[in-house]
Design a protein around this motif. Structure first.
Motif, PDB file in Angstrom:
ATOM      1  N   ASN A  78      -4.950  -3.896   1.683  1.00 19.54           N
ATOM      2  CA  ASN A  78      -5.433  -4.832   0.657  1.00 19.54           C
ATOM      3  C   ASN A  78      -4.270  -5.511  -0.066  1.00 19.54           C
ATOM      4  OD1 ASN A  78      -8.116  -4.419   1.147  1.00 19.54           O
ATOM      5  ND2 ASN A  78      -8.470  -3.058  -0.594  1.00 19.54           N
ATOM      6  N   ILE A  79      -3.258  -4.713  -0.412  1.00 20.13           N
ATOM      7  CA  ILE A  79      -2.110  -5.303  -1.118  1.00 20.13           C
ATOM      8  C   ILE A  79      -1.413  -6.315  -0.213  1.00 20.13           C
ATOM      9  CG2 ILE A  79       0.153  -4.811  -2.147  1.00 20.13           C
ATOM     10  CD1 ILE A  79      -0.999  -2.124  -3.123  1.00 20.13           C
ATOM     11  N   LYS A  87      -4.953 -13.075   8.738  1.00 18.97           N
ATOM     12  CA  LYS A  87      -4.735 -13.222   7.299  1.00 18.97           C
ATOM     13  C   LYS A  87      -3.269 -13.379   6.945  1.00 18.97           C
ATOM     14  CE  LYS A  87      -9.061 -11.369   5.833  1.00 18.97           C
ATOM     15  NZ  LYS A  87      -9.910 -10.203   5.806  1.00 18.97           N
ATOM     16  N   GLU A 124      -6.074   8.910 -12.398  1.00 15.33           N
ATOM     17  CA  GLU A 124      -4.899   9.286 -11.589  1.00 15.33           C
ATOM     18  C   GLU A 124      -3.753   9.731 -12.484  1.00 15.33           C
ATOM     19  OE1 GLU A 124      -6.113   6.061  -8.112  1.00 15.33           O
ATOM     20  OE2 GLU A 124      -4.543   5.576  -9.569  1.00 15.33           O
ATOM     21  N   VAL A 174       6.422  -1.042  -0.941  1.00 12.16           N
ATOM     22  CA  VAL A 174       5.197  -0.577  -1.593  1.00 12.16           C
ATOM     23  C   VAL A 174       4.671   0.605  -0.788  1.00 12.16           C
ATOM     24  CG1 VAL A 174       2.828  -1.192  -2.243  1.00 12.16           C
ATOM     25  CG2 VAL A 174       4.642  -2.907  -2.382  1.00 12.16           C
ATOM     26  N   GLU A 224       1.387   2.912  -5.485  1.00 15.57           N
ATOM     27  CA  GLU A 224      -0.016   2.791  -5.892  1.00 15.57           C
ATOM     28  C   GLU A 224      -0.661   4.134  -5.578  1.00 15.57           C
ATOM     29  OE1 GLU A 224      -3.597   1.198  -7.270  1.00 15.57           O
ATOM     30  OE2 GLU A 224      -3.195   2.852  -5.962  1.00 15.57           O
ATOM     31  N   PRO A 225      -1.085   4.894  -6.592  1.00 16.74           N
ATOM     32  CA  PRO A 225      -1.522   6.277  -6.331  1.00 16.74           C
ATOM     33  C   PRO A 225      -2.790   6.410  -5.470  1.00 16.74           C
ATOM     34  CG  PRO A 225      -0.948   5.977  -8.631  1.00 16.74           C
ATOM     35  CD  PRO A 225      -0.992   4.610  -8.021  1.00 16.74           C
ATOM     36  N   THR A 226      -3.596   5.383  -5.342  1.00 12.95           N
ATOM     37  CA  THR A 226      -4.748   5.333  -4.431  1.00 12.95           C
ATOM     38  C   THR A 226      -5.973   6.111  -4.910  1.00 12.95           C
ATOM     39  OG1 THR A 226      -3.285   4.967  -2.562  1.00 12.95           O
ATOM     40  CG2 THR A 226      -5.502   5.693  -2.024  1.00 12.95           C
ATOM     41  N   PHE A 246      -5.059 -12.381 -10.852  1.00 13.16           N
ATOM     42  CA  PHE A 246      -5.505 -12.256  -9.452  1.00 13.16           C
ATOM     43  C   PHE A 246      -6.593 -11.186  -9.329  1.00 13.16           C
ATOM     44  CE2 PHE A 246      -4.399 -11.468  -4.781  1.00 13.16           C
ATOM     45  CZ  PHE A 246      -4.995 -12.652  -4.365  1.00 13.16           C
ATOM     46  N   LYS A 268       1.506   2.383 -10.689  1.00 12.70           N
ATOM     47  CA  LYS A 268       0.304   1.801 -11.297  1.00 12.70           C
ATOM     48  C   LYS A 268      -0.879   2.759 -11.153  1.00 12.70           C
ATOM     49  CE  LYS A 268      -2.869  -0.343  -9.530  1.00 12.70           C
ATOM     50  NZ  LYS A 268      -4.159   0.044 -10.007  1.00 12.70           N
ATOM     51  N   PRO A 269      -0.890   3.833 -11.942  1.00 19.14           N
ATOM     52  CA  PRO A 269      -2.054   4.716 -11.851  1.00 19.14           C
ATOM     53  C   PRO A 269      -3.192   4.181 -12.711  1.00 19.14           C
ATOM     54  CG  PRO A 269      -0.475   5.593 -13.415  1.00 19.14           C
ATOM     55  CD  PRO A 269       0.113   4.289 -12.913  1.00 19.14           C
ATOM     56  N   GLN A 316      -2.194 -13.765   0.956  1.00 19.24           N
ATOM     57  CA  GLN A 316      -3.088 -14.762   0.372  1.00 19.24           C
ATOM     58  C   GLN A 316      -2.358 -15.617  -0.661  1.00 19.24           C
ATOM     59  OE1 GLN A 316      -6.383 -14.811   1.343  1.00 19.24           O
ATOM     60  NE2 GLN A 316      -6.663 -16.668   0.171  1.00 19.24           N
ATOM     61  N   LEU A 317      -1.499 -14.966  -1.439  1.00 23.13           N
ATOM     62  CA  LEU A 317      -0.763 -15.698  -2.476  1.00 23.13           C
ATOM     63  C   LEU A 317       0.322 -16.579  -1.871  1.00 23.13           C
ATOM     64  CD1 LEU A 317      -0.739 -12.860  -5.111  1.00 23.13           C
ATOM     65  CD2 LEU A 317      -1.765 -15.114  -5.408  1.00 23.13           C
ATOM     66  N   HIS A 332       3.938 -10.441  -6.205  1.00 23.73           N
ATOM     67  CA  HIS A 332       4.148 -11.856  -5.849  1.00 23.73           C
ATOM     68  C   HIS A 332       4.971 -12.544  -6.940  1.00 23.73           C
ATOM     69  CE1 HIS A 332       3.167 -16.000  -4.718  1.00 23.73           C
ATOM     70  NE2 HIS A 332       2.844 -16.193  -5.980  1.00 23.73           N
ATOM     71  N   GLY A 359      -8.469  -0.321   2.622  1.00 19.72           N
ATOM     72  CA  GLY A 359      -7.247   0.478   2.607  1.00 19.72           C
ATOM     73  C   GLY A 359      -6.330  -0.152   1.570  1.00 19.72           C
ATOM     74  N   VAL A 360      -5.795   0.673   0.676  1.00 17.54           N
ATOM     75  CA  VAL A 360      -4.994   0.122  -0.427  1.00 17.54           C
ATOM     76  C   VAL A 360      -3.811  -0.690   0.101  1.00 17.54           C
ATOM     77  CG1 VAL A 360      -3.474   0.749  -2.351  1.00 17.54           C
ATOM     78  CG2 VAL A 360      -5.705   1.828  -2.125  1.00 17.54           C
ATOM     79  N   ILE A 370     -10.340  -8.923  -1.618  1.00 15.27           N
ATOM     80  CA  ILE A 370      -9.203  -9.765  -2.000  1.00 15.27           C
ATOM     81  C   ILE A 370      -9.701 -11.204  -2.047  1.00 15.27           C
ATOM     82  CG2 ILE A 370      -6.845 -10.469  -1.401  1.00 15.27           C
ATOM     83  CD1 ILE A 370      -7.142  -7.437  -2.016  1.00 15.27           C
ATOM     84  N   GLU A 425      -2.741  -7.988   2.213  1.00 17.39           N
ATOM     85  CA  GLU A 425      -3.590  -9.181   2.324  1.00 17.39           C
ATOM     86  C   GLU A 425      -3.452 -10.064   1.087  1.00 17.39           C
ATOM     87  OE1 GLU A 425      -7.843  -8.609   3.083  1.00 17.39           O
ATOM     88  OE2 GLU A 425      -8.208 -10.658   2.395  1.00 17.39           O
ATOM     89  N   GLY A 426      -3.423  -9.410  -0.083  1.00 15.37           N
ATOM     90  CA  GLY A 426      -3.266 -10.167  -1.336  1.00 15.37           C
ATOM     91  C   GLY A 426      -1.952 -10.934  -1.355  1.00 15.37           C
ATOM     92  N   LEU A 427      -0.886 -10.276  -0.923  1.00 14.92           N
ATOM     93  CA  LEU A 427       0.434 -10.932  -0.903  1.00 14.92           C
ATOM     94  C   LEU A 427       0.429 -12.106   0.074  1.00 14.92           C
ATOM     95  CD1 LEU A 427       2.691  -7.750  -0.994  1.00 14.92           C
ATOM     96  CD2 LEU A 427       2.553  -9.517  -2.762  1.00 14.92           C
ATOM     97  N   CYS A 473      -1.911  -5.437  -7.982  1.00  9.90           N
ATOM     98  CA  CYS A 473      -0.587  -5.113  -7.420  1.00  9.90           C
ATOM     99  C   CYS A 473      -0.007  -6.330  -6.703  1.00  9.90           C
ATOM    100  CB  CYS A 473      -0.682  -3.958  -6.415  1.00  9.90           C
ATOM    101  SG  CYS A 473      -1.250  -2.431  -7.141  1.00  9.90           S
ATOM    102  N   ALA A 474      -0.831  -6.985  -5.894  1.00 13.54           N
ATOM    103  CA  ALA A 474      -0.349  -8.134  -5.116  1.00 13.54           C
ATOM    104  C   ALA A 474       0.104  -9.255  -6.047  1.00 13.54           C
ATOM    105  CB  ALA A 474      -1.451  -8.617  -4.171  1.00 13.54           C
ATOM    106  N   ASP A 511      -5.921  -3.391  -6.213  1.00 16.95           N
ATOM    107  CA  ASP A 511      -4.970  -3.807  -5.172  1.00 16.95           C
ATOM    108  C   ASP A 511      -4.567  -5.268  -5.381  1.00 16.95           C
ATOM    109  OD1 ASP A 511      -5.558  -1.289  -4.214  1.00 16.95           O
ATOM    110  OD2 ASP A 511      -7.051  -2.024  -2.786  1.00 16.95           O
TER     111      ASP A 511
END
Lengths: 208, 445
Positions: free
Chosen positions: B296-297, B331, A25, B399, B426-428, A195, A20-21, B303-304, A169, B292-293, A206, B299-301, A164-165, A161
């Motif tokens: 964050n990911i 979290k 990127e 990931v 995730e290229p960041t 999201f 996912k660029p 959270q879901l 998910h 931090g990517v 988030i 945390e999102g996961l 991605c989550a 981010d």
């Protein structure tokens, strides 16, 4: 200098199933691939031309028309997918047996307010495709049905981010994993975008 | 312990447990704690037994009753106020995950007994330890002289020791209970996803062997969604009532392992309407958040909420690292595979940005060396460790973000290939996105 028709394989690169660029990127990745002689020769001149267009300015901040931007990113993204697909030692069928969630390889280019450009196997994108890039690769441009206005956006940090989550998910949800068709990836992208939008309207990176 | 087990709580923290009293061969004075440990499936995290007891005999009783006793990162059997009792722990565990796995093994064997987890006293002061031990001995003599015996000895001795040490014994007691609770929380966090996975596996096996089997969760859902008796067909005998040991999983057993950055983000802005002046101090606001990517990911996961994500990253032993770790746990991120450096040279990653009065970035410093210094060297020491991470987490997808090193990317992608695990990258950022291309040059695959 001559270029091989079967370029050297990027072995670690070909293990990636979803990338996912963002647009900047993607340009950086393709520039690096170009300098490392990793691209099929048929794409080289076209890719070089596009990269030179964005060499001094980020694609999203340039004044280029959105259709042209999408078209350019489609060329770069399909080039990247071509490299990811080269000499993969796992067939999509094998991968599907194990993970039940990812069929084939995908490049998801995040383009900020212009949404997501999805480049992946034609067999997965199917009739939803906007463009059939090759016999096996297609693309679909997905954009929110109700995009946020500038004053609705509180914080852009963490939106990518969150995308991605949301996507992962959905891909791993039992309902998605039990389906055999390719519609899951599209639904997963939409879940990711939803999201991400939540994150944009939230103070925290988030969304809670 | 009994009530914890009844509620489905599998890990229990306390200060110390009772044991076999000195002279028990005559008095038969043995604490009921030992019997309970042999018949209640709860892992008890404690700092051993008090030195007023017969520790060797206590260990003998635990052994013949089949109670596994682990020293946590120590071979020595702690004796409440001291880390050394002269006795050895029968088993040693170096991580909370090891204990969680041992609990899963017990579940698999339908084990009905608990297990003891012995945690040493945190940062004991030799002077305090000696002082407390002397006080205990004096209190014991006084108890004997005063004719105190039976179950009144312990409260008498503890009260007297508190007096004799000027309250230091109480401070030590509070400190070790807090430490035990932290270790117990780690074990519980590690046990939860493993238990869910094991439960689902058992359900699948039962369903395979008996197609009419419906788990309680499914049966409840079916009965609440439809009143038609014909909609679900199963034999009553195959429906199990929820066991306090393995409650039905509310979330999936599968997981995602995220290798990536965990960063403390620091944003600095001058006060509104005040222009930012360079080369001097500016009055303003400083805000902190965790980023931090990879984090964050994860945390999102979390959270879901469909499963617990595992985060593989590195932090320092500084305040930032401890706070970040605690925030991840709050979290719902599994932190079992977060490496915490013990060296003061390795600091938790921090991104500090100064914005001007209009909110535009003026300058930023990113201190991220720890990912390359610690995370890689620790994980790359043994490729097997990567295998273990992916297996023990019941990983369905890996990931990676661009914060990890070329070496680690290469090693992880090789393990994923061996295990047929899909990779999400995730290229960041522009400088970091080329990690997979550079990884190719290492020929790990």
């Amino acid at each position: 200098m001559t270029h091989s028709h079967s370029p050297r394989c990027l072995t670690s690169f070909t293990q990636i199933d979803i990338m996912k660029p963002n647009t900047a990127e993607l340009c950086a990745l393709m520039t690096k691939c170009l300098t490392m002689d990793k691209l099929p020769i048929s794409n080289r001149s076209q890719v070089t031309k596009i990269l030179s267009k964005y060499s001094t300015t980020s694609p999203l901040t340039s004044s280029i028309d959105v259709n042209e931007l999408v078209s350019d990113m489609r060329v770069l993204g399909s080039g990247l997918l071509g490299i990811m697909n080269s000499k993969s030692n796992r067939s999509s069928q094998e991968l599907r047996k194990k993970s039940r969630c990812v069929i084939g390889k995908h490049v998801l280019i995040s383009m900020g307010k212009y949404g997501i450009l999805w480049i992946g196997p034609s067999s997965v994108i199917g009739s939803d495709a906007d463009v059939h890039i090759t016999d096996h690769i297609s693309s679909k441009h997905l954009i929110s049905n109700s995009p946020l206005s500038q004053n609705q956006i509180i914080n852009t940090s963490g939106a990518g981010d969150s995308f991605c989550a949301g996507l992962i998910h959905h891909l791993l949800s039992p309902a998605a994993a039990s389906k055999d068709d390719g519609s899951n990836m599209k639904k997963a992208i939409i879940a990711g975008m939803t999201f991400a939008e939540k994150s944009l309207t939230s103070v925290s990176a988030i969304a809670k | 312990m009994i009530f914890a087990a009844k509620c489905g709580i599998r890990v229990f923290a306390t200060g110390g447990i009772g044991g076999v009293h000195r002279g028990a061969e005559i008095t038969m004075d043995i604490s009921a704690d030992l019997k309970e440990l042999s018949q209640t499936p709860v892992t008890v995290v404690c700092s051993g037994v008090k030195s007023i007891l017969d520790i060797a005999k206590t260990l003998e009783v635990l052994e013949y009753q089949g109670v596994p006793v682990y020293g946590y990162q120590t071979k020595s059997f702690p004796a409440f106020f001291t880390n050394t009792s002269g006795c050895q722990s029968p088993l040693v565990a170096t991580t909370s995950l090891e204990i969680a796995r041992a609990m899963i093994c017990q579940d698999d064997l339908n084990g009905l007994n608990g297990q003891g987890m012995l945690v040493g006293v945190p940062n004991p002061s030799p002077g305090d330890t000696l002082h407390i031990e002397e006080a205990i001995q004096q209190a014991l003599i006084e108890a004997h002289a005063d004719g105190i015996h039976g179950n009144t000895v312990t409260p008498y001795v503890l009260a007297r020791v508190k007096e004799l040490t000027g309250g230091r014994s109480l401070e030590a007691n509070i400190s070790l209970v807090k430490n035990n609770a932290a270790v117990a929380a780690d074990i519980a966090m590690d046990y939860a996803p493993l238990a869910r996975a094991a439960h689902e596996e058992r359900m699948r096996e039962k369903k395979k062997s008996n197609p009419h089997f419906v788990s309680t969760a499914t049966a409840t859902a079916a009965s609440s969604s439809s009143s038609s008796p014909s909609s679900t067909s199963f034999s009553t005998s195959s429906v199990q009532t929820p066991s306090p040991v393995s409650p039905p999983p509310p979330i999936s057993s599968q997981s995602v392992v995220v290798f990536g950055g965990a960063v403390v983000d620091q944003m600095m802005t001058p006060l509104p309407s005040q222009p930012l002046l360079l080369h001097t101090s500016n009055p303003g606001n400083i805000s902190w958040s965790y980023g931090g990517v990879g984090r964050n990911i994860a945390e999102g996961l979390a959270q879901l909420g469909s499963f617990i994500p595992f985060l593989v990253t590195a932090i320092g032993s500084d305040a930032n690292g401890l706070n970040l770790l605690s925030d991840c746990r709050l979290k719902g991120i599994n932190t079992s595979f977060i490496t915490q450096s013990t060296s003061s040279h390795h600091t938790t990653a921090v991104y500090s940005a100064v914005h001007d009065e209009a909110g535009d970035l003026v300058v930023a410093i990113a201190s991220m060396d720890i990912f390359h210094q610690i995370m890689n060297s620790e994980l790359l020491k043994k490729q097997l460790q990567l295998q273990n991470i992916l297996k023990s987490s019941f990983c369905e997808m890996v990931v990676m973000d661009g914060n990890i090193s070329v070496d680690l990317f290469s090693a992880v992608s090789a393990v994923c290939a061996q295990n047929d695990l899909p990779i999400f990258f995730e290229p960041t950022s522009v400088p970091k996105c080329i990690v997979p291309i550079l990884a190719n040059c290492l020929h790990h695959v």
